[in-house]
Design a protein around this motif. Structure first.
Motif, PDB file in Angstrom:
ATOM      1  N   SER A 133       0.821  -1.368  -0.045  1.00  0.00           N
ATOM      2  CA  SER A 133       0.054   0.117   0.239  1.00  0.00           C
ATOM      3  C   SER A 133       0.880   1.261   0.110  1.00  0.00           C
ATOM      4  O   SER A 133       2.112   1.236   0.113  1.00  0.00           O
ATOM      5  CB  SER A 133      -1.019   0.092   1.209  1.00  0.00           C
ATOM      6  OG  SER A 133      -0.270   0.433   2.458  1.00  0.00           O
ATOM      7  N   PRO A 134       0.438   2.401  -0.161  1.00  0.00           N
ATOM      8  CA  PRO A 134       1.133   3.504  -0.052  1.00  0.00           C
ATOM      9  C   PRO A 134       1.947   3.632   1.263  1.00  0.00           C
ATOM     10  O   PRO A 134       3.101   4.588   1.493  1.00  0.00           O
ATOM     11  CB  PRO A 134       0.171   4.784   0.007  1.00  0.00           C
ATOM     12  CG  PRO A 134      -1.102   4.066  -0.837  1.00  0.00           C
ATOM     13  CD  PRO A 134      -1.080   2.822  -0.392  1.00  0.00           C
ATOM     14  N   ALA A 140      -2.968   0.218  -4.057  1.00  0.00           N
ATOM     15  CA  ALA A 140      -3.281   1.521  -3.832  1.00  0.00           C
ATOM     16  C   ALA A 140      -4.649   1.800  -4.627  1.00  0.00           C
ATOM     17  O   ALA A 140      -5.380   2.824  -4.261  1.00  0.00           O
ATOM     18  CB  ALA A 140      -2.206   2.405  -4.112  1.00  0.00           C
ATOM     19  N   ASP A 193      -8.144   3.260  -3.463  1.00  0.00           N
ATOM     20  CA  ASP A 193      -8.436   4.423  -3.847  1.00  0.00           C
ATOM     21  C   ASP A 193     -10.303   4.307  -4.248  1.00  0.00           C
ATOM     22  O   ASP A 193     -11.210   5.149  -4.122  1.00  0.00           O
ATOM     23  CB  ASP A 193      -7.957   5.040  -4.932  1.00  0.00           C
ATOM     24  CG  ASP A 193      -6.760   5.766  -4.434  1.00  0.00           C
ATOM     25  OD1 ASP A 193      -6.427   5.754  -3.359  1.00  0.00           O
ATOM     26  OD2 ASP A 193      -5.676   5.841  -5.416  1.00  0.00           O
ATOM     27  N   GLN A 228      -7.556  -1.542   3.923  1.00  0.00           N
ATOM     28  CA  GLN A 228      -6.444  -2.213   3.303  1.00  0.00           C
ATOM     29  C   GLN A 228      -6.169  -3.627   3.552  1.00  0.00           C
ATOM     30  O   GLN A 228      -5.854  -4.160   2.734  1.00  0.00           O
ATOM     31  CB  GLN A 228      -5.059  -1.246   3.978  1.00  0.00           C
ATOM     32  CG  GLN A 228      -4.943   0.237   3.582  1.00  0.00           C
ATOM     33  CD  GLN A 228      -3.942   0.776   4.363  1.00  0.00           C
ATOM     34  OE1 GLN A 228      -2.712   0.274   4.168  1.00  0.00           O
ATOM     35  NE2 GLN A 228      -4.222   1.730   5.254  1.00  0.00           N
TER      36      GLN A 228
END
Length: 554
Positions: A321-322, A349, A353, A376
């Motif tokens: 993930s980010p 990601a 979003d 997540q």
């Protein structure tokens, strides 16, 4: 009077419910025993059915199939070769026994029913069986054998009754599950029975994985002088002959065959290997898939899977993930390369979003919180389950006992999976296991020699990486403190006051206790995992989800 008795100890791994296959395995052991001149072959408790059969014994067809298998084996003994001791659920009228049957000369020579039925921890014998009468010795080829089943010898009465009624040798067939350190407890207890009765003792145990239980074998023989004469290997099928001779009106064991003991970490590692390997094989999965995060839990889980199944049957997936750090990306790839497994990277990601966008109209102006963190985790769970569905591999859950105790896990996220290797392993033990595996290749392991878990994975602060600069200690006490408190609450059933008296901070103990109590609904939905400690979640520790009891907090 007969002077020599050769007992074959067949430490077998039955497949619960596979009655014909279990019978064939027993016949193979008998053929080997015949070639080595044995008189009698011992097989484990309920070796025909597998243990524990649970409510399978409520099915008349299952009981009929077990009886037919026993009768088939009995007929084979008409050839004059070794006799057999087999275990089976045995119905006589309206009574169902957990029975040991002695097969000799083409017939069922004797039946002994389990007298002491355990009804604690993982055991439910009283739900399914009725106790047999206090047993007397079985006469076999000129010897009087005190035949027992598992729990019968853990208490003194049955051994004493057999001794007083003329038994010359105590013989127990068992399905005794693994716990770290349990082999020493068994041996110590058996020495006590030998001292009490002055007779030699034979302990024959099942081996293999059955759902969350692992049976560790480690069968042994004690001479009347308390010396260890035979010990079979732990956590694998094994076979040995124990020869007994009459000397001064008692039977003494003349065999010397003692397998080496294992250290604690190797024992735990091999128990996890066996539990996973049997779960995968007996349920027909081609292999396993798991998320490899760059953290220590997933690295250890992957290493156990490779050791149990081989690298070609393990697929690792990094789902960054980010918030996933560069170090985690590097460490996950290094671990996958060291283990030799297939390694895929699937960024999440874009999926995150998408979820945020479709939920925004409903969430309104509410600020981000743990909900977004869990999205997540659940995104990763969805992708991993999709891979499991598409390719047929079972998804492994990678959480440990410390996390499951306090609910530091996401339902339908990182809790997704069919089996949890570390479910009963505290975090501090996970660290010890990682260091053990980097310096040692366990017996029977299919993985590579040498370090397989990057050092940085072991030394860096654990983190779920669901938000910037996150560590586990933002939410939990340090693991050395947490695990000590949890062991007191879970294994010891200790009160808050007792733990405070041992030096723990009261506020911390209360906080841990509340988290433990509130997480029961999550644990009820967790996959099975290998039992390692004396009190594993699942069959061992059964608490209500809806629970208003607060008397512990004073």
């Amino acid at each position: 009077m007969a002077e020599r008795l050769r007992l074959a100890l067949a430490q077998l791994d039955p497949h619960l419910g596979a009655i014909t296959a279990n019978g064939d395995k027993i016949l193979a052991a008998r053929a080997r025993a015949a070639a080595e001149g044995a008189d009698l072959v011992l097989t484990p408790e309920l070796s025909i059915a597998g243990y524990p059969p649970d409510d399978l014994v409520l099915k008349p067809a299952f009981l009929d199939a077990c009886r037919e298998a026993v009768e088939r084996l009995a007929a084979v003994t008409a050839d004059g070769g070794p006799g057999l001791v087999v275990g089976a659920p045995w119905r006589e009228g309206e009574r169902l026994y957990n029975a040991a049957l002695v097969l000799e000369g083409g017939r069922i020579l004797a039946m002994r029913a389990k007298h002491e039925l355990p009804n604690y921890g993982v055991f439910d014998d009283k739900r399914h069986f009725v106790p047999g009468p206090a047993p007397g010795p079985v006469a076999f080829r000129g010897f009087r054998l005190g035949l027992m089943i598992c729990e019968d010898w853990w208490l003194p009465d049955v051994c004493e009754t057999l001794c007083e009624s003329g038994a010359e040798l105590l013989v127990s067939i068992n399905a005794s599950p693994y716990e770290a350190g349990k082999q020493d407890r068994r041996l110590s207890l058996a020495v006590g029975r030998v001292v009490e009765n002055g007779l030699g003792f034979v302990f024959l145990n099942q081996v293999g994985g059955q759902d969350e239980l692992v049976f560790d074998g480690a069968s042994f023989v004690l001479d009347p002088d308390r010396s260890l004469r035979v010990r079979l290997r732990a956590l694998e099928e094994d076979f040995a002959i124990a020869e007994w001779r009459r000397e001064e009106d008692r039977l003494v064991c003349t065999t010397s065959h003692v397998a080496p003991e294992e250290g604690r970490e190797e024992s735990i590692w091999r128990a996890m290997m066996l539990g996973l390997a049997d779960y995968v094989a007996k349920n027909g999965f081609p292999g396993v898939v798991l998320g490899l995060s760059g953290g220590i839990d997933s690295a250890v889980t992957a290493a156990v899977a490779v050791d149990a199944l081989g690298a070609e049957r393990v697929r690792a997936v990094m789902l960054p993930s980010p918030y996933t750090s560069r170090e985690s990306l590097e460490d996950a790839e290094a671990c996958a390369r060291a283990l030799g497994v297939r390694y895929d990277v699937i960024p999440i990601a874009e999926a995150m979003d998408t979820f945020h966008r479709i939920l925004a109209p409903v969430f309104g102006n509410r600020p981000p919180d743990i909900t977004e963190e869990n999205i997540q985790s659940r995104t990763r769970g969805l992708i991993l389950m999709a891979l499991s569905n598409k390719f047929g591999d079972m998804l492994l859950t990678t959480g440990n006992k410390s996390e499951m105790s306090v609910g530091y896990a996401t339902l339908y996220g990182d809790m997704c999976g069919g089996f949890s290797v570390l479910k009963d392993v505290y975090k501090t033990t996970v660290f010890a296991l990682a260091r053990f595996r980097n310096r040692s290749l366990p017996r029977g392991a299919k993985g590579p020699e040498g370090p397989v878990i990057p050092e940085r994975v072991i030394v860096k602060p654990p983190s779920a990486e669901l938000k910037p600069n996150q560590t586990d200690q933002d939410t939990l006490p340090p693991y050395d403190q947490l695990d000590a408190i949890l062991e007191g609450l879970v294994e010891g059933e200790q009160s808050v006051d007792a733990l405070v008296a041992r030096g723990h901070d009261r506020a911390t103990v209360l906080r841990v206790w509340r988290m433990l109590d509130r997480a029961e609904y999550k644990r009820r939905q967790a996959p099975p995992g290998v039992k390692i400690t004396p009190r594993a979640f699942g069959r061992d520790r059964r608490y209500p989800i809806t629970n208003g009891f607060t008397a512990l907090v004073r």
